[in-house]
Design a protein around this motif. Structure first.
Motif, PDB file in Angstrom:
ATOM      1  N   LEU A 160      -2.787   2.136   6.808  1.00  0.00           N
ATOM      2  CA  LEU A 160      -3.156   3.480   6.354  1.00  0.00           C
ATOM      3  C   LEU A 160      -2.200   4.529   6.907  1.00  0.00           C
ATOM      4  O   LEU A 160      -1.847   5.496   6.214  1.00  0.00           O
ATOM      5  N   SER A 161      -1.773   4.349   8.156  1.00  0.00           N
ATOM      6  CA  SER A 161      -0.842   5.300   8.764  1.00  0.00           C
ATOM      7  C   SER A 161       0.504   5.280   8.038  1.00  0.00           C
ATOM      8  O   SER A 161       1.089   6.338   7.759  1.00  0.00           O
ATOM      9  N   ILE A 162       0.990   4.084   7.725  1.00  0.00           N
ATOM     10  CA  ILE A 162       2.254   3.960   6.992  1.00  0.00           C
ATOM     11  C   ILE A 162       2.149   4.628   5.631  1.00  0.00           C
ATOM     12  O   ILE A 162       3.049   5.362   5.197  1.00  0.00           O
ATOM     13  N   CYS A 163       1.048   4.386   4.949  1.00  0.00           N
ATOM     14  CA  CYS A 163       0.832   4.988   3.628  1.00  0.00           C
ATOM     15  C   CYS A 163       0.729   6.504   3.729  1.00  0.00           C
ATOM     16  O   CYS A 163       1.283   7.236   2.905  1.00  0.00           O
ATOM     17  N   SER A 164       0.041   6.986   4.754  1.00  0.00           N
ATOM     18  CA  SER A 164      -0.124   8.427   4.944  1.00  0.00           C
ATOM     19  C   SER A 164       1.213   9.120   5.165  1.00  0.00           C
ATOM     20  O   SER A 164       1.471  10.201   4.618  1.00  0.00           O
ATOM     21  N   THR A 220       6.962  -2.418  -5.449  1.00  0.00           N
ATOM     22  CA  THR A 220       5.575  -2.599  -5.879  1.00  0.00           C
ATOM     23  C   THR A 220       5.142  -1.493  -6.826  1.00  0.00           C
ATOM     24  O   THR A 220       4.390  -1.739  -7.779  1.00  0.00           O
ATOM     25  N   ALA A 221       5.624  -0.285  -6.586  1.00  0.00           N
ATOM     26  CA  ALA A 221       5.283   0.828  -7.480  1.00  0.00           C
ATOM     27  C   ALA A 221       5.803   0.559  -8.891  1.00  0.00           C
ATOM     28  O   ALA A 221       5.117   0.848  -9.881  1.00  0.00           O
ATOM     29  N   TRP A 222       7.016  -0.003  -9.001  1.00  0.00           N
ATOM     30  CA  TRP A 222       7.563  -0.330 -10.322  1.00  0.00           C
ATOM     31  C   TRP A 222       6.704  -1.387 -11.005  1.00  0.00           C
ATOM     32  O   TRP A 222       6.405  -1.271 -12.200  1.00  0.00           O
ATOM     33  N   ALA A 276      -4.948  -6.695  -8.554  1.00  0.00           N
ATOM     34  CA  ALA A 276      -5.056  -7.121  -7.165  1.00  0.00           C
ATOM     35  C   ALA A 276      -3.691  -7.598  -6.679  1.00  0.00           C
ATOM     36  O   ALA A 276      -2.983  -8.313  -7.390  1.00  0.00           O
ATOM     37  N   ILE A 277      -3.325  -7.184  -5.485  1.00  0.00           N
ATOM     38  CA  ILE A 277      -2.089  -7.624  -4.836  1.00  0.00           C
ATOM     39  C   ILE A 277      -2.499  -8.449  -3.624  1.00  0.00           C
ATOM     40  O   ILE A 277      -3.113  -7.920  -2.687  1.00  0.00           O
ATOM     41  N   VAL A 278      -2.194  -9.738  -3.647  1.00  0.00           N
ATOM     42  CA  VAL A 278      -2.680 -10.652  -2.615  1.00  0.00           C
ATOM     43  C   VAL A 278      -1.549 -10.949  -1.638  1.00  0.00           C
ATOM     44  O   VAL A 278      -0.618 -11.696  -1.954  1.00  0.00           O
ATOM     45  N   ALA A 279      -1.626 -10.345  -0.456  1.00  0.00           N
ATOM     46  CA  ALA A 279      -0.570 -10.461   0.551  1.00  0.00           C
ATOM     47  C   ALA A 279      -1.089 -11.136   1.815  1.00  0.00           C
ATOM     48  O   ALA A 279      -0.757 -10.739   2.932  1.00  0.00           O
ATOM     49  N   THR A 280      -1.923 -12.153   1.646  1.00  0.00           N
ATOM     50  CA  THR A 280      -2.439 -12.917   2.775  1.00  0.00           C
ATOM     51  C   THR A 280      -1.490 -14.068   3.095  1.00  0.00           C
ATOM     52  O   THR A 280      -0.467 -14.252   2.437  1.00  0.00           O
ATOM     53  N   LEU A 340       0.835  -1.204   0.000  1.00  0.00           N
ATOM     54  CA  LEU A 340       0.000   0.000   0.000  1.00  0.00           C
ATOM     55  C   LEU A 340       0.868   1.253   0.000  1.00  0.00           C
ATOM     56  O   LEU A 340       0.605   2.212  -0.749  1.00  0.00           O
ATOM     57  N   GLN A 341       1.902   1.262   0.820  1.00  0.00           N
ATOM     58  CA  GLN A 341       2.814   2.407   0.870  1.00  0.00           C
ATOM     59  C   GLN A 341       3.421   2.688  -0.500  1.00  0.00           C
ATOM     60  O   GLN A 341       3.577   3.850  -0.900  1.00  0.00           O
ATOM     61  N   ALA A 342       3.757   1.634  -1.225  1.00  0.00           N
ATOM     62  CA  ALA A 342       4.365   1.805  -2.545  1.00  0.00           C
ATOM     63  C   ALA A 342       3.432   2.515  -3.515  1.00  0.00           C
ATOM     64  O   ALA A 342       3.885   3.261  -4.396  1.00  0.00           O
ATOM     65  N   LEU A 343       2.134   2.300  -3.363  1.00  0.00           N
ATOM     66  CA  LEU A 343       1.179   2.935  -4.278  1.00  0.00           C
ATOM     67  C   LEU A 343       1.193   4.450  -4.141  1.00  0.00           C
ATOM     68  O   LEU A 343       0.783   5.162  -5.064  1.00  0.00           O
ATOM     69  N   ALA A 344       1.693   4.942  -3.001  1.00  0.00           N
ATOM     70  CA  ALA A 344       1.804   6.394  -2.819  1.00  0.00           C
ATOM     71  C   ALA A 344       2.866   6.996  -3.729  1.00  0.00           C
ATOM     72  O   ALA A 344       2.909   8.215  -3.927  1.00  0.00           O
ATOM     73  N   ARG A 345       3.729   6.159  -4.296  1.00  0.00           N
ATOM     74  CA  ARG A 345       4.777   6.638  -5.202  1.00  0.00           C
ATOM     75  C   ARG A 345       4.258   6.885  -6.618  1.00  0.00           C
ATOM     76  O   ARG A 345       4.946   7.509  -7.429  1.00  0.00           O
ATOM     77  N   LEU A 346       3.089   6.368  -6.924  1.00  0.00           N
ATOM     78  CA  LEU A 346       2.551   6.493  -8.278  1.00  0.00           C
ATOM     79  C   LEU A 346       1.875   7.840  -8.463  1.00  0.00           C
ATOM     80  O   LEU A 346       1.133   8.315  -7.596  1.00  0.00           O
TER      81      LEU A 346
END
Length: 320
Positions: free
Chosen positions: A43-47, A271-273, A72-76, A17-23
């Motif tokens: 959410l806090s890490i991403c923020s 992940t952003a790449w 979809a990114i499946v990280a379960t 999720l944090q990586a998506l903030a780079r896009l």
């Protein structure tokens, strides 16, 4: 806007999720996890990374998604992954990145393969050593040569991390067939995730002229747990990569001839790449499902007899 679902808000999911903030592209992100606490931490890490350029919706189950994700990114954990994959593909999702270890049961790999094929989906597995920024340098140094690959260290998680090194070995060697064997300690150390286990001991592989060794010992050294050294030998030359030091040392005839930085991308970058490549209509620098499943099955075939020798009631390979 592009819609991306991050399934699982644990340690890895939060970094995805944090990586998506780079896009730069505007996104709609669905964060799926039954734990509200895990959602809030992610959410806090991403923020703190600047946040995603668009709304982030939190839901507890994949079945609660309001729309089909484009990616979809499946990280379960591995036990939950097949059911989630089934739900996503049946809903119409056609591009997915799966965390490893993929599944705990051998038959699940064929079930997943059929679902992916019949659904016309593109699925990649997050075995990312080949995405290291200077991996091309390692490819240049080893190209066309017989490779002896050895990874060793204290408590580095052989059961859950060996797949990364198998992928790197096979990618560098370009071999198509291989044999894998193991010799493990008679104990079941708990893994980081509850209900899963690790192994201590050694794993060996052969692929024509190429060999593979993986050794994990109980941490009784000054090195931090999880640290490991990768040594790749080609004739009289050794390439030694430090997992923590992130450097590459080149030795010829036992003498150091070069020392270079060898950084590994953090998940919050990589992940952003991968997502950017998919959005551009290309492929991320990750193995496709079919390629990675072959390595996973070989790994399960080596580990399962070990686990069953210690607990005959086991019907799955409890790694994630």
């Amino acid at each position: 806007m592009t819609r991306i679902a991050v399934i699982g808000a644990g340690t890895l999911g939060a970094r995805h999720l944090q990586a998506l903030a780079r896009l730069e592209a505007p996104l709609i992100v669905d964060l799926v996890d039954p734990s509200i606490d895990a959602q809030q931490k992610a959410l806090s890490i991403c923020s703190h990374a600047g946040g995603v350029r668009g709304p982030v919706n939190c839901v507890s189950e994949v079945t609660s998604l309001s729309a089909v994700p484009d990616i979809a990114i499946v990280a379960t954990n591995s036990r939950d992954r097949l059911a989630i994959l089934r739900e996503l593909i049946s809903s119409g999702c056609r591009k997915l990145i799966l965390e490893k270890v993929l599944f705990t049961r051998r038959e699940e790999y064929e079930i997943a393969s059929q679902m992916i094929l019949s659904g016309g989906a593109k699925v990649w597995v997050n075995c990312a050593r080949r995405t290291a920024p200077r991996f091309h340098r390692l490819q240049e140094l080893t190209a066309g040569r017989a490779i002896s690959y050895r990874v060793e260290g204290p408590d580095w998680g052989l059961a859950c991390n060996a797949i990364h090194h198998l992928d790197e070995w096979m990618f560098l060697s370009r071999a198509q067939q291989f044999i894998l064997t193991g010799c493990f300690e008679p104990e079941l150390p708990p893994a980081r995730r509850n209900g899963y286990f690790e192994v201590l001991g050694a794993m060996s592989g052969e692929a024509g002229p190429h060999t593979f060794e993986a050794l994990s010992v109980r941490g009784q050294t000054t090195r931090p747990a999880g640290d490991r050294t990768i040594t790749i030998r080609c004739e009289n030359t050794e390439f030694v990569i430090g997992q923590v030091s992130q450097d590459l040392v080149v030795r010829q005839d036992g003498q150091i001839v070069a020392r270079e930085p060898y950084p590994f991308a953090m998940q919050s970058e990589a992940t952003a790449w991968h997502v950017a490549a998919i959005l551009a209509g290309g492929e991320p620098s990750l193995p496709r499902y079919e390629e990675s499943a072959k390595l996973h099955l070989a790994l399960l075939d080596v580990l399962m007899p070990h686990f069953q020798s210690l607990d005959p009631s086991l019907t799955e390979c409890p790694i994630t």
